[in-house]
Design an enzyme around this catalytic site. Structure first.
Site, mmCIF file in Angstrom:
data_model
loop_
_atom_site.group_PDB
_atom_site.id
_atom_site.type_symbol
_atom_site.label_atom_id
_atom_site.label_comp_id
_atom_site.label_asym_id
_atom_site.label_seq_id
_atom_site.Cartn_x
_atom_site.Cartn_y
_atom_site.Cartn_z
ATOM 1 N N ALA A 102 0.877 -1.186 0.000
ATOM 2 C CA ALA A 102 0.000 0.000 0.000
ATOM 3 C C ALA A 102 0.907 1.228 0.000
ATOM 4 C CB ALA A 102 -0.967 -0.014 1.180
ATOM 5 N N GLY A 137 5.934 8.222 1.339
ATOM 6 C CA GLY A 137 6.923 7.910 2.382
ATOM 7 C C GLY A 137 7.803 6.742 1.950
ATOM 8 N N HIS A 138 7.158 5.700 1.431
ATOM 9 C CA HIS A 138 7.921 4.546 0.923
ATOM 10 C C HIS A 138 8.802 4.992 -0.254
ATOM 11 C CE1 HIS A 138 4.227 2.370 2.575
ATOM 12 N NE2 HIS A 138 5.221 1.803 3.249
ATOM 13 N N GLN A 190 10.631 1.050 16.167
ATOM 14 C CA GLN A 190 10.986 -0.100 15.313
ATOM 15 C C GLN A 190 12.443 0.008 14.870
ATOM 16 O OE1 GLN A 190 8.441 -1.837 12.098
ATOM 17 N NE2 GLN A 190 9.713 -0.582 10.781
ATOM 18 N N SER A 206 0.133 3.761 5.322
ATOM 19 C CA SER A 206 -0.763 2.916 4.518
ATOM 20 C C SER A 206 -2.154 2.893 5.144
ATOM 21 C CB SER A 206 -0.205 1.494 4.452
ATOM 22 O OG SER A 206 1.101 1.532 3.929
HETATM 23 P P1 AMP Z 1 5.296 -0.176 6.336
HETATM 24 O O1 AMP Z 1 4.955 -0.517 4.932
HETATM 25 O O2 AMP Z 1 4.283 0.691 7.010
HETATM 26 O O3 AMP Z 1 5.734 -1.367 7.151
HETATM 27 O O4 AMP Z 1 6.577 0.762 6.243
HETATM 28 C C1 AMP Z 1 7.722 0.366 5.540
HETATM 29 C C2 AMP Z 1 8.809 1.361 5.825
HETATM 30 O O5 AMP Z 1 8.391 2.645 5.384
HETATM 31 C C3 AMP Z 1 9.134 1.482 7.318
HETATM 32 O O6 AMP Z 1 10.537 1.614 7.479
HETATM 33 C C4 AMP Z 1 8.410 2.741 7.714
HETATM 34 O O7 AMP Z 1 8.996 3.405 8.803
HETATM 35 C C5 AMP Z 1 8.552 3.564 6.444
HETATM 36 N N1 AMP Z 1 7.525 4.605 6.385
HETATM 37 C C6 AMP Z 1 6.190 4.453 6.599
HETATM 38 N N2 AMP Z 1 5.573 5.645 6.515
HETATM 39 C C7 AMP Z 1 6.520 6.563 6.254
HETATM 40 C C8 AMP Z 1 6.510 7.977 6.066
HETATM 41 N N3 AMP Z 1 5.386 8.688 6.132
HETATM 42 N N4 AMP Z 1 7.687 8.597 5.799
HETATM 43 C C9 AMP Z 1 8.840 7.886 5.728
HETATM 44 N N5 AMP Z 1 8.921 6.548 5.904
HETATM 45 C C10 AMP Z 1 7.773 5.901 6.165
#
Ligand code: AMP
Length: 283
Positions: free
Chosen positions: A32, A36-37, A153, A186
């Site tokens: 998703a 940020g990703h 984390q 997400s």
């Molecule tokens: P997730 O898919 O939510 O497990 O996130 C995957 C990676 O993206 C993790 O290292 C999160 O910290 C990072 N992440 C999620 N949201 C953001 C954001 N808004 N800005 C920067 N990194 C993010």
């Protein structure tokens, strides 16, 4: 872009790259994908010869089965996004590939996980550590990228890497926000109707606190004020709001007690759990 669903062909592909001296960047995600990703991917692409994005909704890190079943899954759109950003490899295994049999392994990070997310999501970090360890073994990245948004984390993964001697350099990337300040997540895709406007209360709590700290107010008093603000909104619930040392995550009463203090907040809008944080620099 190469897409792999299985471990063996991915390993063979990367082995070849490593033989020719190429560096590998890993960006683990649960899909998703949002900006940020993309920001993590861009950092990796600029610093490595080959960037691997993994998409895997890891069941072992969900302490709440409803949260797991509601977690947004948008693989087709995600594939378009990773191609657009210029990623080299997408690894999107199914559950059976990562957990052919249920794993009895568990991790205990002691005080680092006794607080905040760990306190409200029992077992969460054990699941994170398990899947990140697997991905580190599968990809053997030179560098791995994590968002500042999940700061606890990141501290847990840093502990894991240090304690288990993973030969990887960890990188953090600042939080990407919507125009009004909401940290991209997400889970934001699940905010409906007025929930989207209400979700800004988390970001506002952080900026309000930093302003008040600059004016010399005590965190204890500010925290009470923030809790009151949450109470005035229906459908919004504060789970925790902490001022901690960003290295060991210990609670501090005043910012001067840590070299790099951080504010961390989490709670719910409806049944959607949101988290955010902000480093404090009062200068
Ligand atoms: P997730 O898919 O939510 O497990 O996130 C995957 C990676 O993206 C993790 O290292 C999160 O910290 C990072 N992440 C999620 N949201 C953001 C954001 N808004 N800005 C920067 N990194 C993010």
């Amino acid at each position: 872009m190469e897409i792999f669903n299985e471990i063996s062909p991915l390993r063979a592909f990367l082995k070849d790259k490593k033989k020719s001296g190429k560096s590998i960047g890993l960006v683990p995600t649960m899909g998703a994908l949002h900006e940020g990703h993309a920001s993590l991917l861009k950092s990796s692409i600029s610093e490595n010869d080959v960037t691997v994005c993994s998409i895997f909704v890891n069941p072992t890190q969900f302490n709440n089965p409803t949260d797991l079943s509601n977690y947004p899954r948008t693989l087709e759109l995600d594939v378009e996004k990773v191609i657009k950003v210029g990623c080299d490899v997408l690894f999107c295994p199914n559950e059976n590939e990562i957990y052919p049999v249920p794993s009895p392994l568990s991790f205990n990070f002691g005080e680092l996980e006794a607080v905040m997310e760990g306190q409200y999501r029992p077992g969460h970090f054990s699941g994170v550590a398990l899947v990140v360890s697997k991905f580190f073994h599968i990809v053997e990245p030179t560098r791995a990228y994590f968002g500042q948004k999940d700061w606890q984390q990141f501290t847990i993964i840093r502990q894991l890497v240090n304690d288990l001697n993973f030969p990887v350099t960890l990188k953090t990337v600042p939080t990407t926000r919507e125009a009004d300040g909401l940290a991209m997540s997400s889970r934001n895709a699940r905010l409906v109707g007025g929930q989207r406007e209400k979700s800004i209360v988390f970001y506002q709590a952080l900026t309000f606190t930093i302003d008040a700290l600059k004016k010399g107010e005590s965190f204890f008093k500010i925290k009470e004020e923030v809790a009151k603000r949450f109470e005035t909104h229906s459908d919004v619930r504060l789970e925790y709001f902490e001022l901690v040392d960003s290295i060991n995550l210990k609670s501090i009463a005043i910012v001067e007690m840590a070299d790099r203090p951080i504010l961390c907040i989490a709670g719910y809008v409806g049944d959607i759990r949101l988290i955010d944080n902000m480093f404090i620099d009062l200068t």
